[in-house]
Design a protein around this motif. Structure first.
Motif, short mmCIF file in Angstrom:
data_model
loop_
_atom_site.label_atom_id
_atom_site.label_comp_id
_atom_site.label_asym_id
_atom_site.label_seq_id
_atom_site.Cartn_x
_atom_site.Cartn_y
_atom_site.Cartn_z
N HIS A 111 0.84 -1.25 0.13
CA HIS A 111 -0.12 0.00 -0.06
C HIS A 111 0.81 1.24 -0.10
O HIS A 111 0.51 2.31 -0.54
N HIS A 115 1.04 4.67 -2.47
CA HIS A 115 1.17 6.04 -2.19
C HIS A 115 2.21 6.69 -3.13
O HIS A 115 1.90 7.77 -3.96
N SER A 136 0.54 9.76 6.18
CA SER A 136 -0.86 9.04 6.29
C SER A 136 -1.41 8.63 7.51
O SER A 136 -0.91 9.12 8.48
N ASP A 303 -6.53 7.10 0.30
CA ASP A 303 -6.57 5.62 -0.27
C ASP A 303 -7.24 5.29 -1.47
O ASP A 303 -8.47 5.98 -1.64
ZN ZN Z 1 -2.86 5.02 2.85
#
Ligand code: ZN
Ligand code: KG4
Length: 338
Positions: A111, A115, A136, A303
Motif C-alpha cells: 500500500h 502512495h 498518512s 487511499d
Molecule cells: Zn494510505
C-alpha cells in the motif's frame, strides 16, 4: 489492462489501468468516513463488513463499464500490506475469486508503494530517484525510492501525522477524519492564542513523534475548560505538527547536502499530504534546497485503487506474480520488497 483493488483501511476502491499507456480507464471509491465518524475513528470489524458490501457494488459498476466483457483484464493487483487484517482480507478474497474465474495472475501490492505511485497515475514515465515524505493515517516516513527499491530513511516512533490530527479532532468532540476538520478550524483563526511544543525539536535524530504533542493538546483542553477557543488550539496544533515535519525534512536535506548528495525531486504523498499548510511549508523548503516538489492530485492523496493499479502495471511488466493459493495478507509489514 490491470484491475486493481484497495481495501487496506476505510476506502473500498476498484480501478482499471491500461498497461501500455498507464491510463486510468475506470476508478470508483466508496469511503466509509461517515460510518466511522460516529465512533471517532476506524472500527475494523465495521470496516470489514462495509467492504464486503461495497466492493461488489463497485464490481457491478465495473461490469457495466466493460459491457460484461472482462477479457481485456490481464492481471489483478491487490493491496496485501500494510493495513487492517480484516479489511485487507476482504479485498484479497475478491481478488482471488476474480483471478481464478478469469484465469489471470494476481499481483501483490504494498500500500505504501501505492502512495508513491499516486504521483504517476495517468503518466507513462515515473520520476526516480525520488525522496518521499509519506504522511498518512498509519505512517509518517521519509523514503528514498528508485525503480527497484524503496528504503526507509526515517519513521515515527509512535503515532502518525494523520492519526495525530484524528485524535486531536476526537479530543475536541469533532468527527473523523480529523485532518480536514483541524485544517479548516485552523484556517478560520487569525489569532495565535496558544503555543504547543514542537516534537524532538532539540534532537538531531532523524525520526518523528507525535504522542507528546497529542498529550500537550489534551492538557491545554483541560487547562482552558469552557474558555477554550478550539480554532486557535487547532491552529497551534497544525503549526507544531507541521513545524516538526519541516524541521526533520530540513535535517534530511541538510545531511544529504553535507554528504554532497543532491535531491533533485522530493514528493509528499499519503492522505495527509492534502494538508495545504504542510504543502506550503515543504514547498518553501524545497525551494531553499533547489529541489523539485512533486505532489499527487488531491483526489489521489487518500487511499484509492488507481495508485495500486499504477504499481500493478510496473509489476506486470516484470511478471512479478503471486501464487493464488498461498498469497496472504501481511497487515503489519512496512518493509519494502525489491
Ligand atoms: Zn494510505
Ligand atoms: O492515506 P490515507 O487515506 O489512509 C492511510 O493509508 O492511512 O490517510 C488518511 C489520513 C487520516 O488520518 C486523515 O485525518 C489524514 O490522512 N488527512 C489529513 C488531511 N486530510 C486527510 N491530515 C492533515 N491534514 C489534512 N488536510
Amino acid at each position: 489492462m490491470i484491475l486493481s483493488i484497495e481495501s487496506s483501511c476505510d476506502d473500498s476502491s476498484l480501478a482499471l489501468t491500461s498497461i501500455q499507456e498507464c491510463k486510468l480507464l475506470f476508478h470508483q471509491k466508496i469511503s466509509q468516513e461517515a460510518e466511522h465518524s460516529l465512533h471517532g475513528g476506524v472500527v475494523p470489524e465495521l470496516a470489514s463488513r462495509l467492504h464486503a458490501q461495497k466492493l461488489p457494488l463497485i464490481l457491478k459498476n465495473l461490469k457495466t463499464f466493460l459491457h460484461g466483457n472482462f477479457s481485456k483484464i490481464k492481471a489483478i493487483a491487490i493491496t496485501t500490506e500494510p493495513g487492517l487484517s480484516v479489511t485487507l482480507i476482504e479485498g484479497l478474497m475478491m481478488a482471488k475469486a476474480l483471478a481464478l474465474s478469469l484465469k489471470i495472475p494476481l499481483i501483490s501490492i504494498n500500500h505504501l508503494k501505492g502512495h508513491i505511485y499516486s504521483l504517476f497515475i495517468n503518466q507513462q514515465q515515473c520520476i526516480f530517484p525520488l525522496s518521499v515524505l509519506l504522511v498518512s493515517g498509519g505512517h509518517t516516513m521519509i523514503l528514498e525510492a528508485s525503480e527497484n527499491e524503496v528504503r526507509i530513511i526515517a519513521q515515527s516512533k509512535d503515532d502518525s501525522f494523520g492519526e495525530s490530527f484524528d485524535k486531536a479532532s476526537k479530543m475536541l468532540g469533532l468527527g473523523y477524519p480529523g485532518g480536514p476538520i483541524i485544517q479548516s478550524l485552523a484556517q478560520e483563526c487569525q489569532e495565535d492564542l496558544y503555543t504547543l511544543p514542537i516534537p524532538l525539536q532539540h534532537s538531531k535524530e532523524l525520526a518523528f513523534s507525535f504522542s507528546g504533542l497529542k498529550n500537550a493538546f489534551r492538557l491545554e483542553i483541560e487547562r482552558q475548560g469552557s474558555n477554550l477557543n478550539p480554532n486557535a488550539l487547532a491552529k497551534a496544533f497544525q503549526q507544531s505538527a507541521c513545524a516538526h515535519i519541516v524541521q526533520k525534512c530540513k535535517l534530511y536535506f541538510q545531511t544529504k547536502k553535507e554528504n554532497q548528495q543532491a535531491i533533485p525531486h522530493f514528493a509528499i504523498v499519503g492522505g495527509a499530504s492534502a494538508n495545504l499548510y504542510l504543502r506550503e511549508k515543504i514547498q518553501d523548503l524545497c525551494a531553499t534546497y533547489n529541489s523539485n516538489l512533486l505532489l499527487a492530485p488531491l483526489e489521489f492523496c487518500s487511499d484509492n485503487a488507481a495508485m495500486i493499479g499504477r504499481v500493478g502495471v510496473e509489476e506486470y511488466k516484470k511478471q512479478n506474480f503471486s501464487d493464488l493459493f498461498s498469497l496472504e495478507v501481511s497487515p503489519r509489514n512496512t518493509q519494502f520488497k525489491s
